[in-house]
Design a protein around this motif. Sequence first.
Motif, PDB file in Angstrom:
ATOM      1  N   VAL A 120      -0.210   0.675  10.614  1.00 34.33           N
ATOM      2  CA  VAL A 120      -0.365   1.694   9.571  1.00 34.33           C
ATOM      3  C   VAL A 120       0.885   1.832   8.721  1.00 34.33           C
ATOM      4  CG1 VAL A 120      -2.076   2.924  10.942  1.00 34.33           C
ATOM      5  CG2 VAL A 120       0.304   3.628  11.069  1.00 34.33           C
ATOM      6  N   VAL A 121       2.047   1.474   9.266  1.00 34.86           N
ATOM      7  CA  VAL A 121       3.264   1.507   8.457  1.00 34.86           C
ATOM      8  C   VAL A 121       3.189   0.459   7.354  1.00 34.86           C
ATOM      9  CG1 VAL A 121       5.756   1.089   8.494  1.00 34.86           C
ATOM     10  CG2 VAL A 121       4.723   2.514  10.250  1.00 34.86           C
ATOM     11  N   TYR A 122       2.460  -0.616   7.616  1.00 44.87           N
ATOM     12  CA  TYR A 122       2.335  -1.682   6.618  1.00 44.87           C
ATOM     13  C   TYR A 122       0.967  -1.720   5.936  1.00 44.87           C
ATOM     14  CZ  TYR A 122       6.888  -3.546   7.783  1.00 44.87           C
ATOM     15  OH  TYR A 122       8.256  -3.685   7.938  1.00 44.87           O
ATOM     16  N   ASP A 123       0.066  -0.825   6.304  1.00 47.16           N
ATOM     17  CA  ASP A 123      -1.254  -0.787   5.668  1.00 47.16           C
ATOM     18  C   ASP A 123      -1.730   0.667   5.610  1.00 47.16           C
ATOM     19  OD1 ASP A 123      -3.985  -0.931   4.953  1.00 47.16           O
ATOM     20  OD2 ASP A 123      -4.184  -2.918   5.860  1.00 47.16           O
ATOM     21  N   PHE A 124      -1.511   1.299   4.465  1.00 47.88           N
ATOM     22  CA  PHE A 124      -1.848   2.718   4.313  1.00 47.88           C
ATOM     23  C   PHE A 124      -3.320   2.975   4.594  1.00 47.88           C
ATOM     24  CE2 PHE A 124      -3.224   6.493   2.155  1.00 47.88           C
ATOM     25  CZ  PHE A 124      -2.179   7.387   2.268  1.00 47.88           C
ATOM     26  N   ASP A 125      -4.192   2.106   4.106  1.00 45.28           N
ATOM     27  CA  ASP A 125      -5.628   2.337   4.208  1.00 45.28           C
ATOM     28  C   ASP A 125      -6.093   2.399   5.658  1.00 45.28           C
ATOM     29  OD1 ASP A 125      -5.746   2.389   1.462  1.00 45.28           O
ATOM     30  OD2 ASP A 125      -6.324   0.288   1.272  1.00 45.28           O
ATOM     31  N   LYS A 126      -5.496   1.578   6.528  1.00 46.10           N
ATOM     32  CA  LYS A 126      -5.862   1.629   7.942  1.00 46.10           C
ATOM     33  C   LYS A 126      -5.515   2.991   8.545  1.00 46.10           C
ATOM     34  CE  LYS A 126      -5.501  -3.319   9.011  1.00 46.10           C
ATOM     35  NZ  LYS A 126      -4.764  -4.351   9.787  1.00 46.10           N
ATOM     36  N   GLY A 127      -4.329   3.489   8.227  1.00 43.12           N
ATOM     37  CA  GLY A 127      -3.931   4.795   8.731  1.00 43.12           C
ATOM     38  C   GLY A 127      -4.812   5.905   8.200  1.00 43.12           C
ATOM     39  N   ALA A 128      -5.145   5.825   6.918  1.00 46.69           N
ATOM     40  CA  ALA A 128      -5.988   6.857   6.305  1.00 46.69           C
ATOM     41  C   ALA A 128      -7.341   6.933   6.991  1.00 46.69           C
ATOM     42  CB  ALA A 128      -6.162   6.561   4.820  1.00 46.69           C
ATOM     43  N   GLU A 129      -7.955   5.789   7.270  1.00 47.03           N
ATOM     44  CA  GLU A 129      -9.264   5.777   7.935  1.00 47.03           C
ATOM     45  C   GLU A 129      -9.164   6.351   9.341  1.00 47.03           C
ATOM     46  OE1 GLU A 129     -12.304   5.226   6.790  1.00 47.03           O
ATOM     47  OE2 GLU A 129     -11.300   5.099   4.839  1.00 47.03           O
TER      48      GLU A 129
END
Length: 414
Positions: free
Chosen positions: A45-54
């Motif tokens: 998630v530190v390198y992929d905002f969308d994954k963290g948001a979901e």
Amino acid sequence: MAETYESRMNRINAAVSLKEADRVPLIPVMQGFPVFRAGLSMKDVVYDFDKGAEAYKQYLRDFEPDAIFGHAYINMGAGPALELQQPKSLTWAGAPGTAISDDSIHQFLEFPVLQDDEMELFTKDYTGWVLERAMPRVSGLLEPFARAGFSALSPGMNITQLAGLFSTPQMRHVIETLWKISEMSAENNAKSAALEAEMEAMGFPVLQKGFAAVPFDSYSDGLRGTINSLTDLYEYEDIVRNYCAEHLESMLQLVCMEGKMMPGKWVFMALHKGMDGFMSDEQYREFYWHDLQLIIEEIIKSGMTPYIYTEGEYDSRLDCLKEVTAGKVVYHFETVDMVRAKKVLGDTACISGGFPVYLLEHGTRQQVIDECKRLIDGCAGGGGFIFETNYGVDHTLPGNFEAMMETVKEYGKY
């Protein structure tokens, strides 16, 4: 029937105002829990905002807390920009050469940026010291600042000389990289704003928007480190006092601006160096509480709610915390006798926190239920209590988080 944004805000606002609503508000402090239960790592998630948001949206759908708190502090999507900054006082999951695991929250690396033999320069030429000493020490990107020759700048410097200073290959690289960081940060901020708008449209308040800091914390965290800053109270007392006075004015101005931009929102303040034992009572009042109290009142005056996140033990500071406008402040506690805190602050401020995360990680389901009930019995009467974990939730044993949520929602009814 799903609860609405309005019903949740009414419940929270009642607690802040020291009143009872239908039940105790429930806002667990989130950290990696939504990430890990989604099968992701912190590095993901530190390198992929969308994954963290979901992951965070799924957490809201599954558990329906009364608000979301914690998503803004795990650096979602910030990895690429952090790599360009090359910070020396911070490491994060996935950082080049980092010693922490892919599942770790970011770690602050404390060291004295301001050296003992620089105190005179620090007081006489603060801007020059920041540019040529501090910035190169905290960022690999800004190391060329140490050799840039900023100290040669003067009102009489002509434009050609100034252009030469900023046009060396090293400075060109710095400027171009800063542009990239700015663009990446703007894109990430836009994603954050969109996520928070979506969360609120789902019915979940995003309370914490503003930020503030006690000047002594800024001095300690960013300049001298914990041990040096505390010994400075004896060896460089006047320097500490002057720094705090100057930065207090800047902080009050920042709060005033935030109030115009984010009326009605909460202002998050983490108290790093005010805990029991770090200072004498007299020092705490002069170098810490004096400024914290003024900032709290300015936040209230600006139409926002101070959310004061105390770190460490804070039992000896409760009498100070009482000296604020009643019914306008939320104090979060990590390690405090919560029942005593309720007795001292119950007619003044809303209290929150205190539920030990270690029970979610290592306790039994019954221990979780019993502790929830103990906190509610000791703190909820008359209002002024928000149920929060004492710090961010990462890993939990199966069923323990569910037990906490179910117990508070049922047992916490007035």
